[in-house]
Design a protein around this motif. Structure first.
Motif, PDB file in Angstrom:
ATOM      1  N   SER A  99       0.814  -1.216   0.000  1.00 47.44           N
ATOM      2  CA  SER A  99       0.000   0.000   0.000  1.00 47.44           C
ATOM      3  C   SER A  99       0.847   1.264   0.000  1.00 47.44           C
ATOM      4  N   LEU A 100       2.105   1.131   0.349  1.00 43.73           N
ATOM      5  CA  LEU A 100       2.981   2.300   0.307  1.00 43.73           C
ATOM      6  C   LEU A 100       3.120   2.745  -1.149  1.00 43.73           C
ATOM      7  N   PRO A 101       3.238   4.009  -1.370  1.00 43.94           N
ATOM      8  CA  PRO A 101       3.337   4.468  -2.760  1.00 43.94           C
ATOM      9  C   PRO A 101       4.750   4.284  -3.328  1.00 43.94           C
ATOM     10  N   LEU A 102       5.303   3.076  -3.122  1.00 41.78           N
ATOM     11  CA  LEU A 102       6.677   2.823  -3.548  1.00 41.78           C
ATOM     12  C   LEU A 102       6.846   2.910  -5.059  1.00 41.78           C
ATOM     13  N   LEU A 128       9.269   5.522  -6.740  1.00 40.67           N
ATOM     14  CA  LEU A 128      10.319   5.114  -7.686  1.00 40.67           C
ATOM     15  C   LEU A 128      10.110   5.801  -9.036  1.00 40.67           C
ATOM     16  N   GLY A 129       8.870   5.844  -9.500  1.00 39.11           N
ATOM     17  CA  GLY A 129       8.594   6.514 -10.765  1.00 39.11           C
ATOM     18  C   GLY A 129       8.998   7.982 -10.728  1.00 39.11           C
ATOM     19  N   MET A 130       8.720   8.652  -9.604  1.00 40.77           N
ATOM     20  CA  MET A 130       9.101  10.056  -9.485  1.00 40.77           C
ATOM     21  C   MET A 130      10.622  10.217  -9.440  1.00 40.77           C
ATOM     22  N   HIS A 168       2.857  15.657 -12.413  1.00 42.06           N
ATOM     23  CA  HIS A 168       2.868  14.194 -12.312  1.00 42.06           C
ATOM     24  C   HIS A 168       2.336  13.736 -10.946  1.00 42.06           C
ATOM     25  N   ALA A 169       2.832  14.340  -9.877  1.00 43.82           N
ATOM     26  CA  ALA A 169       2.413  13.952  -8.527  1.00 43.82           C
ATOM     27  C   ALA A 169       0.923  14.214  -8.321  1.00 43.82           C
ATOM     28  N   GLU A 170       0.441  15.341  -8.807  1.00 40.49           N
ATOM     29  CA  GLU A 170      -0.979  15.657  -8.649  1.00 40.49           C
ATOM     30  C   GLU A 170      -1.856  14.689  -9.457  1.00 40.49           C
ATOM     31  N   ALA A 171      -1.462  14.398 -10.678  1.00 37.57           N
ATOM     32  CA  ALA A 171      -2.233  13.460 -11.501  1.00 37.57           C
ATOM     33  C   ALA A 171      -2.223  12.072 -10.871  1.00 37.57           C
ATOM     34  N   THR A 172      -1.092  11.683 -10.275  1.00 37.26           N
ATOM     35  CA  THR A 172      -1.013  10.386  -9.603  1.00 37.26           C
ATOM     36  C   THR A 172      -2.048  10.309  -8.488  1.00 37.26           C
ATOM     37  N   PHE A 173      -2.175  11.374  -7.710  1.00 29.14           N
ATOM     38  CA  PHE A 173      -3.176  11.401  -6.643  1.00 29.14           C
ATOM     39  C   PHE A 173      -4.570  11.121  -7.205  1.00 29.14           C
ATOM     40  N   TRP A 174      -4.940  11.827  -8.265  1.00 30.95           N
ATOM     41  CA  TRP A 174      -6.284  11.685  -8.810  1.00 30.95           C
ATOM     42  C   TRP A 174      -6.507  10.321  -9.443  1.00 30.95           C
ATOM     43  N   TYR A 175      -5.450   9.703  -9.984  1.00 28.28           N
ATOM     44  CA  TYR A 175      -5.601   8.373 -10.579  1.00 28.28           C
ATOM     45  C   TYR A 175      -5.594   7.259  -9.539  1.00 28.28           C
ATOM     46  N   VAL A 176      -5.083   7.511  -8.356  1.00 32.29           N
ATOM     47  CA  VAL A 176      -5.130   6.500  -7.291  1.00 32.29           C
ATOM     48  C   VAL A 176      -6.576   6.317  -6.815  1.00 32.29           C
TER      49      VAL A 176
END
Length: 116
Positions: A34-37, A41-43, A59-67
């Motif tokens: 569950s950790l955003p590993l 790593l992608g970042m 990228h980080a903001e889009a990742t939040f919305w896609y999670v």
């Protein structure tokens, strides 16, 4: 090419570690998974390739919305498994639900001002 192999090896070791830990202790394996590993790593790889703060922030903001659309899968699968359905059926249903919710996010997101 060596850089690509390094990225693949580090990512693969992470997946192998999670599955090994989960075999012994499902709860702890789930905690690690569950950790955003993968996101972290992608970042890291993205930052190394293109150290651009604006790009990384997007990228980080889009990742939040896609999670968010992926989370219901983790409720649907256990419910299906506990009701007696098979793993592959539950996994397929969870993946289909996630895909449907991703499309919903792509449709709703821009209407809410999200740039995905």
């Amino acid at each position: 090419m060596a850089y690509l192999l390094l990225k693949a090896a580090v990512s693969g070791v992470l997946i192998a570690l999670i599955s090994t830990v989960a075999r012994r202790n499902p709860g702890f394996g789930a905690l690690i998974a569950s950790l955003p590993l993968v996101s972290v790593l992608g970042m890291i790889w993205l930052w190394r390739d293109r150290p651009d703060p604006a790009n990384m922030a997007a990228h980080a903001e889009a990742t939040f919305w896609y999670v968010l659309p992926s989370l219901p899968m983790f409720l649907l699968m256990p419910a299906m498994l506990r009701s007696g359905l098979g793993f592959w059926t539950a996994l397929a249903a969870g993946c289909l639900l996630t895909i449907a919710l991703y499309f919903a996010m792509l449709w709703i997101g821009p209407r809410l001002g999200l740039r995905l």
